[in-house]
Structure formats: C-alpha cells, structure tokens
Design a protein around this motif. Structure first.
Motif, PDB file in Angstrom:
ATOM      1  N   SER A  93       0.976  -1.606   0.049  1.00 25.97           N
ATOM      2  CA  SER A  93       0.000  -0.200  -0.446  1.00 25.97           C
ATOM      3  C   SER A  93       1.154   1.368  -0.158  1.00 25.97           C
ATOM      4  O   SER A  93       1.733   0.816   0.749  1.00 25.97           O
ATOM      5  CB  SER A  93      -1.173   0.183   1.036  1.00 25.97           C
ATOM      6  OG  SER A  93       0.427   0.137   2.343  1.00 25.97           O
ATOM      7  N   ASP A  94       0.475   1.767  -0.464  1.00 26.19           N
ATOM      8  CA  ASP A  94       0.767   3.888  -1.147  1.00 26.19           C
ATOM      9  C   ASP A  94       1.002   4.711   0.569  1.00 26.19           C
ATOM     10  O   ASP A  94       1.746   5.359   1.110  1.00 26.19           O
ATOM     11  CB  ASP A  94       0.312   4.529  -1.842  1.00 26.19           C
ATOM     12  CG  ASP A  94      -0.799   4.931  -1.260  1.00 26.19           C
ATOM     13  OD1 ASP A  94      -1.278   4.651  -0.892  1.00 26.19           O
ATOM     14  OD2 ASP A  94      -1.287   5.623  -2.420  1.00 26.19           O
ATOM     15  N   ASN A  95       0.058   3.460   1.520  1.00 24.55           N
ATOM     16  CA  ASN A  95      -0.219   4.517   2.748  1.00 24.55           C
ATOM     17  C   ASN A  95      -0.690   5.898   2.367  1.00 24.55           C
ATOM     18  O   ASN A  95      -0.634   6.956   3.458  1.00 24.55           O
ATOM     19  CB  ASN A  95       1.017   4.069   3.599  1.00 24.55           C
ATOM     20  CG  ASN A  95       0.925   4.527   6.087  1.00 24.55           C
ATOM     21  OD1 ASN A  95      -0.616   4.288   5.509  1.00 24.55           O
ATOM     22  ND2 ASN A  95       1.758   5.143   6.521  1.00 24.55           N
ATOM     23  N   THR A  96      -1.201   6.518   1.817  1.00 30.54           N
ATOM     24  CA  THR A  96      -1.454   7.626   1.078  1.00 30.54           C
ATOM     25  C   THR A  96      -2.883   8.237   0.688  1.00 30.54           C
ATOM     26  O   THR A  96      -3.049   9.124   0.852  1.00 30.54           O
ATOM     27  CB  THR A  96      -0.166   8.147   0.561  1.00 30.54           C
ATOM     28  OG1 THR A  96      -0.334   7.889  -0.494  1.00 30.54           O
ATOM     29  CG2 THR A  96       0.921   8.933   0.752  1.00 30.54           C
ATOM     30  N   CYS A  97      -3.592   7.465  -0.184  1.00 33.65           N
ATOM     31  CA  CYS A  97      -4.190   7.645  -0.681  1.00 33.65           C
ATOM     32  C   CYS A  97      -5.661   7.222   0.386  1.00 33.65           C
ATOM     33  O   CYS A  97      -5.539   7.094   1.793  1.00 33.65           O
ATOM     34  CB  CYS A  97      -4.442   6.119  -1.797  1.00 33.65           C
ATOM     35  SG  CYS A  97      -5.104   4.680  -1.074  1.00 33.65           S
ATOM     36  N   ASP A  98      -7.149   7.854  -0.411  1.00 35.81           N
ATOM     37  CA  ASP A  98      -8.307   7.961   0.644  1.00 35.81           C
ATOM     38  C   ASP A  98      -8.121   6.677   1.620  1.00 35.81           C
ATOM     39  O   ASP A  98      -8.735   6.701   2.706  1.00 35.81           O
ATOM     40  CB  ASP A  98      -9.025   8.160  -0.074  1.00 35.81           C
ATOM     41  CG  ASP A  98      -9.594   7.266  -1.707  1.00 35.81           C
ATOM     42  OD1 ASP A  98      -8.990   6.721  -2.021  1.00 35.81           O
ATOM     43  OD2 ASP A  98     -10.539   7.849  -1.807  1.00 35.81           O
ATOM     44  N   PHE A  99      -8.570   5.409   0.527  1.00 37.38           N
ATOM     45  CA  PHE A  99      -8.758   4.287   1.847  1.00 37.38           C
ATOM     46  C   PHE A  99      -7.593   4.074   2.815  1.00 37.38           C
ATOM     47  O   PHE A  99      -7.828   3.514   3.553  1.00 37.38           O
ATOM     48  CB  PHE A  99      -8.574   3.266  -0.047  1.00 37.38           C
ATOM     49  CG  PHE A  99      -9.707   2.703  -0.344  1.00 37.38           C
ATOM     50  CD1 PHE A  99     -10.983   2.689   0.521  1.00 37.38           C
ATOM     51  CD2 PHE A  99      -9.544   2.999  -1.569  1.00 37.38           C
ATOM     52  CE1 PHE A  99     -12.464   2.534  -0.536  1.00 37.38           C
ATOM     53  CE2 PHE A  99     -10.675   2.707  -2.947  1.00 37.38           C
ATOM     54  CZ  PHE A  99     -12.021   2.751  -1.789  1.00 37.38           C
ATOM     55  N   CYS A 100      -6.561   4.737   1.992  1.00 32.88           N
ATOM     56  CA  CYS A 100      -5.559   4.333   3.321  1.00 32.88           C
ATOM     57  C   CYS A 100      -5.902   4.896   4.872  1.00 32.88           C
ATOM     58  O   CYS A 100      -5.152   4.935   5.468  1.00 32.88           O
ATOM     59  CB  CYS A 100      -3.905   3.706   2.884  1.00 32.88           C
ATOM     60  SG  CYS A 100      -3.568   3.154   1.653  1.00 32.88           S
ATOM     61  N   ARG A 101      -6.086   6.089   4.344  1.00 35.04           N
ATOM     62  CA  ARG A 101      -6.549   7.112   5.100  1.00 35.04           C
ATOM     63  C   ARG A 101      -7.240   7.374   6.740  1.00 35.04           C
ATOM     64  O   ARG A 101      -7.455   7.143   7.656  1.00 35.04           O
ATOM     65  CB  ARG A 101      -6.053   8.887   4.398  1.00 35.04           C
ATOM     66  CG  ARG A 101      -5.193   9.482   4.065  1.00 35.04           C
ATOM     67  CD  ARG A 101      -5.221  10.964   3.559  1.00 35.04           C
ATOM     68  NE  ARG A 101      -5.994  11.460   3.570  1.00 35.04           N
ATOM     69  CZ  ARG A 101      -6.561  11.233   1.870  1.00 35.04           C
ATOM     70  NH1 ARG A 101      -5.401  11.498   1.443  1.00 35.04           N
ATOM     71  NH2 ARG A 101      -7.238  11.499   1.410  1.00 35.04           N
ATOM     72  N   ALA A 107      -7.346  -2.093   0.312  1.00 32.81           N
ATOM     73  CA  ALA A 107      -7.774  -0.886  -1.065  1.00 32.81           C
ATOM     74  C   ALA A 107      -7.526  -0.053  -1.840  1.00 32.81           C
ATOM     75  O   ALA A 107      -8.133   0.761  -2.010  1.00 32.81           O
ATOM     76  CB  ALA A 107      -9.700  -0.863  -0.137  1.00 32.81           C
ATOM     77  N   CYS A 108      -5.670  -0.315  -1.131  1.00 31.07           N
ATOM     78  CA  CYS A 108      -5.473   0.713  -1.535  1.00 31.07           C
ATOM     79  C   CYS A 108      -5.809   1.439  -3.334  1.00 31.07           C
ATOM     80  O   CYS A 108      -4.959   0.009  -4.005  1.00 31.07           O
ATOM     81  CB  CYS A 108      -4.301   0.346  -1.024  1.00 31.07           C
ATOM     82  SG  CYS A 108      -2.728   1.641  -2.026  1.00 31.07           S
ATOM     83  N   ARG A 109      -5.474   1.827  -3.584  1.00 25.41           N
ATOM     84  CA  ARG A 109      -5.712   2.926  -5.172  1.00 25.41           C
ATOM     85  C   ARG A 109      -4.508   2.198  -5.349  1.00 25.41           C
ATOM     86  O   ARG A 109      -4.519   1.530  -7.000  1.00 25.41           O
ATOM     87  CB  ARG A 109      -5.909   4.317  -5.016  1.00 25.41           C
ATOM     88  CG  ARG A 109      -7.220   4.859  -4.467  1.00 25.41           C
ATOM     89  CD  ARG A 109      -7.997   5.859  -5.108  1.00 25.41           C
ATOM     90  NE  ARG A 109      -8.904   5.930  -4.447  1.00 25.41           N
ATOM     91  CZ  ARG A 109     -10.360   5.194  -4.896  1.00 25.41           C
ATOM     92  NH1 ARG A 109     -10.244   4.874  -6.201  1.00 25.41           N
ATOM     93  NH2 ARG A 109     -11.435   6.601  -3.727  1.00 25.41           N
ATOM     94  N   ALA A 110      -3.244   2.153  -5.319  1.00 27.99           N
ATOM     95  CA  ALA A 110      -2.084   1.912  -6.157  1.00 27.99           C
ATOM     96  C   ALA A 110      -1.180   0.723  -5.154  1.00 27.99           C
ATOM     97  O   ALA A 110      -0.260   0.712  -6.023  1.00 27.99           O
ATOM     98  CB  ALA A 110      -1.121   3.170  -5.700  1.00 27.99           C
TER      99      ALA A 110
END
Ligand SMILES: [Zn+2]
Length: 350
Positions: A93-101, A107-110
């Motif tokens: 996960s990128d830990n920054t996208c809306d799902f991660c937040r 479900a991370c977008r990236a």
C-alpha cells in the motif's frame, strides 16, 4: 551473500511446494526497496492452494508474511535506509490514498499483493517491495532479536485476529465467541482479551491449541461442533449467544456455527478466507435477529504502529503461535505439518 539467484518457495499445484532458484529481485521502480528476508512463515490461507490448486507446468511463488532487512532502496524512497529491520504487511500500500487514510490499506488505490504480476512471494531469501515507504514498517530491532516471531505476526496472523475483534466491536461489555483454534483463532482470543472482553468462548478441539487460548484469555472452551457446539455456547450464554462471533476458519460449517451462536443484535466478524460463495443471510439466520456480518482481509498496515510497542515491550507475545521452525529448503515439511495439523504454525528461516 547471494549470487544472481535467490532461493524461493514455489507451488506447482496441490501438495507440490518446492524451493527453486529464481532471478535475484532488482529495483524496478524508484519507490521500490529490496528486502532480505530474515523470517517468513506459512499462513493458514497458503493451505488453500496447497489443497486445491490445479497442477501446472508453471510455478507460482508463494508466501506473504515476512520480516527482513532493507538491502537497497529506489531513488524516491525517503523513509527507509539500508540495514533497517522492517515488517512487511501481507498487502502492498502507498499509505497515502483515501482508502489508506481511512485505514483500509487492503483497498489501496495504488496497492497490490505479493505473488502477483512481477512481485514475488515472502517465502524466499529476498523480495522486491513496491511502494516501500508506504508498505514497510521499521521495527527498530536487530535481526538477532528474540522478538522476531512476535514481530512476524504483525505481518498478518495476529493483526488478522485483531481485525476480527475490531470489526466485531469487541469491548469490555461484549461476550465473544471465537470459531476456530488455528493461529488466527488464538490470535483473535488474545486480541479480544486485549480489547477488554471478559467472557471469551473458544470453539476448538485441539487441546494443545485451546490451552494456549486459555492462557491468552479464553474463559470457556467448547470442543463440540455443529448443533452440539451451538447448543453448548448457547448454554454458556443463558440461551442468548455471543455479542461478537469471530470466525477464523473460512469454511461454510464455521459460518453456520457462527450464525448459530451469535446473539440477536450481534456481529459475525469473519477473517477466515471464505471457501464458499453462498450462505444463509435471510430472516431466520441474520435479518430477523438484526445480526450484522462484518470482516474481510485485515488492513494490517493500519494496525502495526499501534500494536508494535506492546510487542517490543513484551506486553503481548503473539509469536507463541509458532510451534516449529524449518529452513527454507525444508518448507515442504512446513506445509505438510500444518496440513496434517501436527504443527499450529511454522516459522521459516531462509
Ligand atoms: Zn493507499
């Protein structure tokens, strides 16, 4: 040091796990890191392909739980350096996208998962980690730490149990029933106790395992299954059932048991990967009693930083689920032992 090949576990089909030499992973994206695996393990969910994967000429890499040391970082990696000891969650996960937040890193977008596309598996000597800044968590220990088994459980198993308890709304006011005495079920007991549950009924029939569950906070053990098991849990709860049922198996009979033991207004929280697509959800099972269905793959990345300090200071010792260690070259023995239930969970040392 490694040469231009690494040893990695691969699966050709049901019952056929081998160790082969694969090309050494290399940095492909500037956000990648290369991690030398220090410890890995076999997951209960790895047993699903081990049971049912159709035989193939082509090997697939396998494994998604590992801790290790950063060997190299891409040019855009900013939070990690060579030599850092890291925990790798089972999802990238990128830990920054809306799902991660929102705390839903699965479900991370990236994001993505190990053993998919050109990303290898964790049961290997080394792994290329995409989105390394987001995915990996530094543990602040050396690779000789006694805490490695417990740190490794933050990769998946303990935090999957924790997710079951969180999604089940476990609190000091809830009666909890845990379905399954595998490593995830026992982790769910530990997690429920940590969240304050005073009554925890563990449904399982392997005494060595349920003994650990009792040590971790289970107040009652129900060895019976099916209708008898349901009856036993209902008796223990004044006929009502449990507020939170944490289902850590994934088979349809475990779901049916969960429906049978959940209290009206309660929650069934599933973290066992379901091996079925259809199950009762109608008036007589869920709807008529206002029962909610929750759970899914644990966003372990969202939980690691919260639970890591308790592992580091020894308040919890989730690594006790490991009852055997094998060398990577002997990983086929690990699968066999877990499949035959002679081992609860096997640690793998590359
Ligand atoms: Zn994300």
């Amino acid at each position: 040091m490694r040469g231009s090949f690494v040893r990695a576990a691969v699966i050709y089909g049901a019952g056929d796990v081998r160790v082969e030499h694969l090309p050494d992973p290399v940095i492909k994206e500037p956000t990648d890191a290369l991690v030398r695996v220090v410890r890995a393990c076999v997951c209960g969910s790895d047993l699903h392909p081990y049971h049912s994967k159709p035989a193939s000429e082509r090997a697939s890499t396998i494994g998604h739980e590992f801790v290790g040391v950063v060997e190299e970082t891409g040019s855009q990696v900013t939070t990690l350096s060579m030599g850092d000891f890291v925990i790798a969650p089972f999802a990238i996960s990128d830990n920054t996208c809306d799902f991660c937040r929102e705390g839903l890193h699965t479900a991370c977008r990236a994001g993505g998962f190990w053993n998919s596309g050109d990303v290898g598996g964790g049961q290997a000597e080394a792994v290329r980690v995409p989105l390394a800044d987001g995915t990996l968590v530094k543990a602040g220990v050396g690779e000789d730490s006694d805490l490695l088994p417990s740190l490794l459980t933050l990769s998946d198993v303990f935090l999957t149990g924790h997710h079951a308890a969180v999604m089940g709304g476990v609190s000091p006011r809830t009666t909890v029933a845990v379905v399954g005495d595998g490593a995830v079920g026992l982790s769910a007991v530990l997690a429920a106790k940590r969240l304050g549950a005073e009554r925890i009924i563990l449904m399982g029939r392997h005494k060595v395992r349920t003994d650990l569950g009792v040590e971790w906070g289970a107040t009652d053990v129900v060895a019976e299954r099916g209708a008898e098991g349901i009856e036993a849990v209902r008796e223990l709860t004044g006929g009502d059932g449990a507020h939170a049922v944490l289902e850590a198996v994934g088979y349809r009979d475990a779901y049916d048991m969960a429906v049978g033991v959940v209290r009206a207004g309660g929650v069934i929280s599933r973290v066992g990967v379901p091996q079925y697509e259809e199950a009762p959800i109608g008036f007589g099972s869920l709807f008529g009693r206002n029962v909610r269905l929750a759970g899914g793959p644990a966003p372990v990345r969202a939980y690691i930083e919260e639970l890591l300090p308790e592992v580091l200071d020894g308040r919890i010792e989730p690594g006790r689920v490991f009852d055997r260690t094998v060398a990577l070259d002997d990983i086929a023995d690990a699968y066999r032992a877990m499949d035959e239930r002679t081992s609860l969970k096997v640690l793998v040392q590359p």
